[in-house]
Design an enzyme around this catalytic site. Sequence first.
Site, PDB file in Angstrom:
ATOM      1  N   SER A 217       0.861  -1.113  -0.020  1.00  0.00           N
ATOM      2  CA  SER A 217      -0.091  -0.183  -0.165  1.00  0.00           C
ATOM      3  C   SER A 217       0.892   1.256  -0.067  1.00  0.00           C
ATOM      4  O   SER A 217       1.995   1.026   0.281  1.00  0.00           O
ATOM      5  CB  SER A 217      -0.789  -0.099   1.405  1.00  0.00           C
ATOM      6  OG  SER A 217      -1.470   1.033   1.488  1.00  0.00           O
ATOM      7  N   CYS A 218       0.362   2.557  -0.242  1.00  0.00           N
ATOM      8  CA  CYS A 218       1.266   3.615  -0.175  1.00  0.00           C
ATOM      9  C   CYS A 218       0.071   4.751   0.023  1.00  0.00           C
ATOM     10  O   CYS A 218      -0.800   4.606   0.583  1.00  0.00           O
ATOM     11  CB  CYS A 218       2.199   3.839  -1.223  1.00  0.00           C
ATOM     12  SG  CYS A 218       1.361   3.631  -3.151  1.00  0.00           S
ATOM     13  N   GLY A 219       0.613   5.877  -0.842  1.00  0.00           N
ATOM     14  CA  GLY A 219      -0.639   6.910  -0.840  1.00  0.00           C
ATOM     15  C   GLY A 219      -1.710   6.664  -1.795  1.00  0.00           C
ATOM     16  O   GLY A 219      -2.911   6.949  -1.485  1.00  0.00           O
TER      17      GLY A 219
ATOM     18  N   ALA B  12      -3.683   4.777   1.016  1.00  0.00           N
ATOM     19  CA  ALA B  12      -3.982   5.538   2.018  1.00  0.00           C
ATOM     20  C   ALA B  12      -5.176   6.765   1.789  1.00  0.00           C
ATOM     21  O   ALA B  12      -5.753   7.047   2.521  1.00  0.00           O
ATOM     22  CB  ALA B  12      -2.970   6.540   2.433  1.00  0.00           C
TER      23      ALA B  12
END
Length: 330
Positions: free
Chosen positions: A288-290, A318
Amino acid sequence: MLPSLAILPAIAGLLPSVSAAALSSNAQKIEDRAITPLACLFFGDIVSPWWLNRCKQHLDMVVIDLRSAEEYAVSHIPGSISAPFEPISAWSQMGPGDLLLELPEYNDLAAFLGSIGVGNSPSTATKIVLVNGVGVPAFPQAAGPRVALTLKFAGLSTGRVAILDGGFPAWTSESLPSTTEVPVPVPKTFISSPDRSFLVDINYVASKINKNRQGIFILDGRDQAVYNGSVLEEWAQRPGHIPSAKNLPTQKVWNPDGSFKSTFELLALLRQQIGYGASRSYGEIIVSCGVGGYASGLYWVLTRMLGFDNVKFFDGSAQQWSNEGYPMEL
Ligand SMILES: *[C@@H]1O[C@H](CO)[C@@H](O)[C@H](O)[C@H]1NC(C)=O
């Protein structure tokens, strides 16, 4: 077995100039005769500029330049096709609720691939080499892995897609030929079906928090300051990270010149960030990330460079997690 072409110039250097000329013309003949040089049969996950320059004309291969149209216009690898990686492009669309950087509609993607000469039918299996730019922050570098992930979704298996290590700057730093000429692609038939096996949604991720002790990890590719909540990126409504997520800032997988770190260094980095609980054979890692760019870098490193086959991808990242009111941990 033919002598290695690489040693011919070295031999030539030891002989009088007349013979040297004769030898190099022999080398030329050998090269003309060769159908596919042996080195070109090894289509790795990451290819070097040297390999690409040597092999691109010998294989059914499309080289895709992901940099901006402006950068491509200035100079590019001869024969490469321009398909810039942008939030709204052949590679990406705005998702439900305006989620940034979501996978495109499958049919559009398949049609696009066929139109740029990527064949995928019983008689053709075009290989693809992705060429990205290099920058700070490492968004240009992330384009390669993100498009590789998009091609996996398009049904192109491992072994069909590679990334040029170090991107276009590595090509120019080796003084290989570049051009401003724009090739006209020959369309091919692209027949496949989407692969969604590695994609997980927000409910799935919510069911996997606090399971690190069972070997199930959520791995966050954002920078440490974003992960720990001291910086809030524009696309997230609230600071922090998914509860129990570990942090491995994706920027760390590249060297300053944009080439990938060695698998040895990458494994050490992974161990340092999530310990020895993560295994290739049991449990799971959800990246996952932004918005899904850096997570693609982690997905690439884990699956293609470190051999993990139990990796899932949370494209909402996110942005979706924070905006839909799920708990954030600081
Ligand atoms: C968050 O990360 C930044 C950048 O590494 C660091 O300077 C800061 O001290 C961290 N804050 C907390 C609360 O851990």
